[in-house]
Enzyme design. Sequence first.
Site, PDB file in Angstrom:
ATOM      1  N   GLY A 437      43.972  45.802  39.651  1.00  0.00           N
ATOM      2  CA  GLY A 437      42.872  46.008  38.709  1.00  0.00           C
ATOM      3  C   GLY A 437      41.536  45.920  39.404  1.00  0.00           C
ATOM      4  O   GLY A 437      41.426  45.456  40.542  1.00  0.00           O
ATOM      5  N   GLY A 439      37.049  45.581  38.382  1.00  0.00           N
ATOM      6  CA  GLY A 439      36.045  45.354  37.353  1.00  0.00           C
ATOM      7  C   GLY A 439      34.657  45.541  37.901  1.00  0.00           C
ATOM      8  O   GLY A 439      34.462  46.090  38.991  1.00  0.00           O
ATOM      9  N   SER A 440      33.680  45.032  37.159  1.00  0.00           N
ATOM     10  CA  SER A 440      32.288  45.275  37.518  1.00  0.00           C
ATOM     11  C   SER A 440      31.887  44.573  38.807  1.00  0.00           C
ATOM     12  O   SER A 440      30.996  45.028  39.511  1.00  0.00           O
ATOM     13  CB  SER A 440      31.375  44.813  36.378  1.00  0.00           C
ATOM     14  OG  SER A 440      31.630  43.461  36.047  1.00  0.00           O
ATOM     15  N   VAL A 444      41.099  43.080  41.981  1.00  0.00           N
ATOM     16  CA  VAL A 444      42.121  42.048  41.888  1.00  0.00           C
ATOM     17  C   VAL A 444      43.392  42.542  42.583  1.00  0.00           C
ATOM     18  O   VAL A 444      43.852  43.659  42.324  1.00  0.00           O
ATOM     19  CB  VAL A 444      42.432  41.690  40.424  1.00  0.00           C
ATOM     20  CG1 VAL A 444      43.484  40.581  40.360  1.00  0.00           C
ATOM     21  CG2 VAL A 444      41.165  41.261  39.693  1.00  0.00           C
ATOM     22  N   LYS A 459      41.117  37.606  43.037  1.00  0.00           N
ATOM     23  CA  LYS A 459      39.941  38.355  42.607  1.00  0.00           C
ATOM     24  C   LYS A 459      38.931  38.363  43.751  1.00  0.00           C
ATOM     25  O   LYS A 459      38.350  37.334  44.091  1.00  0.00           O
ATOM     26  CB  LYS A 459      39.324  37.729  41.351  1.00  0.00           C
ATOM     27  CG  LYS A 459      38.080  38.422  40.847  1.00  0.00           C
ATOM     28  CD  LYS A 459      37.545  37.711  39.620  1.00  0.00           C
ATOM     29  CE  LYS A 459      36.275  38.369  39.109  1.00  0.00           C
ATOM     30  NZ  LYS A 459      35.738  37.666  37.919  1.00  0.00           N
ATOM     31  N   ASP A 565      32.204  37.421  27.441  1.00  0.00           N
ATOM     32  CA  ASP A 565      32.813  38.710  27.801  1.00  0.00           C
ATOM     33  C   ASP A 565      34.244  38.812  27.274  1.00  0.00           C
ATOM     34  O   ASP A 565      35.171  39.112  28.023  1.00  0.00           O
ATOM     35  CB  ASP A 565      32.781  38.909  29.316  1.00  0.00           C
ATOM     36  CG  ASP A 565      32.981  40.379  29.717  1.00  0.00           C
ATOM     37  OD1 ASP A 565      32.801  41.258  28.852  1.00  0.00           O
ATOM     38  OD2 ASP A 565      33.320  40.637  30.877  1.00  0.00           O
TER      39      ASP A 565
END
Length: 760
Positions: A437, A439-440, A444, A459, A565
């Site tokens: 994965g 993200g911003s 990960v 992460k 979030d």
Amino acid sequence: MGGINKLTGPIPKSLSNCSALEVLDFAGNGLTGMVPETLGSLPNLYHISFDANRLGHGKAGDLNFLKSLPNCTVLQVLALAGNHFGGELPESIANLSAYMSIFSLGGNFIHGNIPNGIENLVNLNVLSLENNQLEGSVPEVIGNLRNLEGLYLSGNKFSGSVPLSLGNLTSLTILSLEKNMFEGSIPQTLGNCTNLITLSLSRNNLSGTIPRKVIGLSSLSIFMSLSNNFLTGTLPSEVGRLKNLGELDLSENKLSGELPSNLGQCVSMEGLHLEGNEFDGTIPQALESLRGLEEMDLSRNNLSGLIPKFLGELSSLKVLNLSYNNFEGELPRKGVFSNAARVSVIGNDKLCGGIPKLLLPPCPKEKSNSTRKIFSGKVVIPVTCVAILLAVILSFLVGFSKWRPVTKSSTEDWQPDMSYSDLFQPTDGFSENNLIGSGSFGSVYKGILPGDNKRIAIKVLNLQQQGASKSFLDECNALRSIRHRNLLKIITACSSIDHQGNDFKSLVFEFMANGSLDQWLHPRDNEERQNKRLSLIQRLNIAIDVASALGYLHHDCETPIVHCDLKPSNALLDEDMVAHFGDFGLAKILFEASDIPTEDQTMSVALRGSIGYIPPEYGMGAQVSIQGDSYSYGILLLELFTGKRPTDDMFKDGMSIHQFVAVALPNHVMDIVDPSLLFEDDEYEENGNDIEEIAMNNVNPRVNVGRRTNDCLVSVMQIGLMCSRLSPGERMLMHTVVNKMQAIRESYLKCKRSKNMKRF
């Protein structure tokens, strides 16, 4: 919106034809070229974000499009950080919308001065101009921005004095002025900024003494750095007011005198950096109160005397640098002193003893006549009596501790620090095959720890992304003192250097075998759609798991935490389909003057969260609150049972997921639920049908769903609507949500058990 994709090329000028466009978000792509000057023809735009692209050429004229934006009269957010924009800030920014709350241009190549007209943006919450080539003095009129909460001017070429008017910014929570050429003294007026949680004035040319009002700002809770300046004088005793501060850095100055014993009152401190000064005297015994201290550097001072044994008893202390002082006597061996890689005492020629790896000379042995005196009868008898008495007291304390409840912070379970190399091998060099994965703020990866074969998720922060380092600090700060079965468990944090010598930061979590809730609600292909179907009871369990985690953060932590979030991609499912909520990169810890947390606690902050889940008041500059999390939970709950994202194309022209559900209740709830819920086996059996028969004969599944499922879904949807109301004061709080959701589940299961019994 096209944020965080792989879009390339120029921004199409045809966007100016979308006259009804309100949000323009292309952050995190590879866009190049100029921003069209026709954006000003979109009067309804209130959010523009082109963060983290490659826009501009680093030349004059790159920012010409700003001259057209005053026509966007409702513009609130203008985010252009992390691009290649050059030139100067045009005077026309003074004419931008009066509603402007976020103005971000950090990480570009902008030079020149800040225009005085900046004072017209009276509702500005965040001004972010860091890491550019801006110069000259910061205008005093910046003090007129009374609503400013975050001021980021670091990494420029500003000179002159730090504006006295900054003391007018009483809502300010973060002030970042490091890496400039400011000179003169630190303004006393900064002591008026009583909401500051982070203050950084490091790497300037500041001189004079540290103002008592500034060093005593009790609101400071994250970070205070005045390092690499020319500050003189003593460290004021008011430093003891920093009871909530996480890190204090006063290194590389000319501070002198003894260390104040009041430092021991900074009980939350994890990092203390005083190296490169002229402090003298001994290490105060009062520092033994700093039980959470992880790193302390007192090197290159004039400190003397014995090194206190209590430093070896601070169980959290991982790094200790006492080199190049005048310490003498025997070096302790316990705790941090037992690891030569974590302690440095070189340059103290009068030290002796310690562990062999530190290569200190042995301490001289005591004379034999002294030994005989020690073991004389006059000494042995009273010492023995005292020892017996202490043994009795110790036995009592040990017995008492067996029934006394114990509380631990989650960081006590963290494994020792890992390096980049420790994580490189388990992920096959962070290969794409192990990428699970992104993200911003990073990616990960999955991996397996050597030795215990434990599966982990790593992460990795993209430190080139603006805000990534702050996200890392925020997440560590939020995770360091919380523990709950429905919060993602962190194994350790890693702050290291990669094989190319670059900074590397990561967080290591337990691996969640069933991925994210988002993957289950929105499968990417037909195969996933067949394999990933959540039953009604699974959805109820997940909803309760998430609410329980939030209830803990809001109501059961010593200091309430707002997640900021909430969304399905942050709810991760283990092998038993238990939900664990994670990603605390935007989380905020609430602080009040009172020690007793209340339900309406708030804290000023910039717009936070993900589009679709952000409470509407945040977009208007309101403060972060636990009610904001309640709104996001309500949207997530509606998504969980309708299967529709809040950003679905169907939600336009004033329609939202909240309204979509509201108009369907209570009589048409089955028309809006996730279609997979209409194929619950036991429901069809109650009506004499099975799934294959329904599929073959085109039977409408809605008519086959039992009454108990209908009632259950109506009750759940009503909670989602109550949580996502427009008015924060009308939203349901999480401890109430947990109780009501558990009651709904129990009622559903009770009815289900009753019907199953009737079959037999």
